[in-house]
Design a protein around this motif. Structure first.
Motif, short mmCIF file in Angstrom:
data_model
loop_
_atom_site.label_atom_id
_atom_site.label_comp_id
_atom_site.label_asym_id
_atom_site.label_seq_id
_atom_site.Cartn_x
_atom_site.Cartn_y
_atom_site.Cartn_z
N PRO A 66 0.81 -1.22 0.00
CA PRO A 66 0.00 0.00 0.00
C PRO A 66 0.85 1.27 0.00
O PRO A 66 0.41 2.30 -0.49
CB PRO A 66 -0.81 -0.10 1.28
N GLU A 67 2.07 1.20 0.52
CA GLU A 67 2.92 2.37 0.56
C GLU A 67 3.42 2.75 -0.84
O GLU A 67 3.69 3.91 -1.12
CB GLU A 67 4.13 2.15 1.48
N THR A 68 3.56 1.78 -1.73
CA THR A 68 4.10 2.05 -3.06
C THR A 68 3.02 2.10 -4.12
O THR A 68 3.24 2.69 -5.18
CB THR A 68 5.13 0.99 -3.47
N GLN A 69 1.87 1.52 -3.89
CA GLN A 69 0.79 1.47 -4.87
C GLN A 69 -0.43 2.19 -4.30
O GLN A 69 -0.95 1.79 -3.27
CB GLN A 69 0.41 0.02 -5.21
N PRO A 70 -0.91 3.22 -4.98
CA PRO A 70 -2.09 3.91 -4.47
C PRO A 70 -3.35 3.03 -4.61
O PRO A 70 -3.45 2.23 -5.53
CB PRO A 70 -2.20 5.14 -5.35
N VAL A 71 -4.27 3.21 -3.69
CA VAL A 71 -5.54 2.51 -3.74
C VAL A 71 -6.47 3.32 -4.66
O VAL A 71 -6.59 4.53 -4.51
CB VAL A 71 -6.16 2.38 -2.34
#
Length: 61
Positions: A8-13
């Motif tokens: 989640p820190e590297t890929q936006p939701v």
């Protein structure tokens, strides 16, 4: 099991409602017409069965 290649820190939701709104706005801006759906003339018997089962359960594919 969580993905080992993203977090989640590297890929936006992405919120699907926001995405649909954004896509509709982009389509309207470009003036592209709605594309026709696939006619389904080359579907396999198993695909026909799957789509019928989805429809029987009240789903819209």
């Amino acid at each position: 099991m969580a993905s080992k290649t993203s977090s989640p820190e590297t890929q936006p939701v992405i919120d699907m409602a926001d995405l649909a709104t954004c896509l509709a706005a982009r389509r309207a801006k470009t003036g592209l017409p709605d594309l026709p759906r696939n006619t389904g003339t080359r579907r396999t018997p198993s695909k026909h069965a799957l789509l019928k089962a989805i429809e029987d359960l009240g789903g819209k594919w």
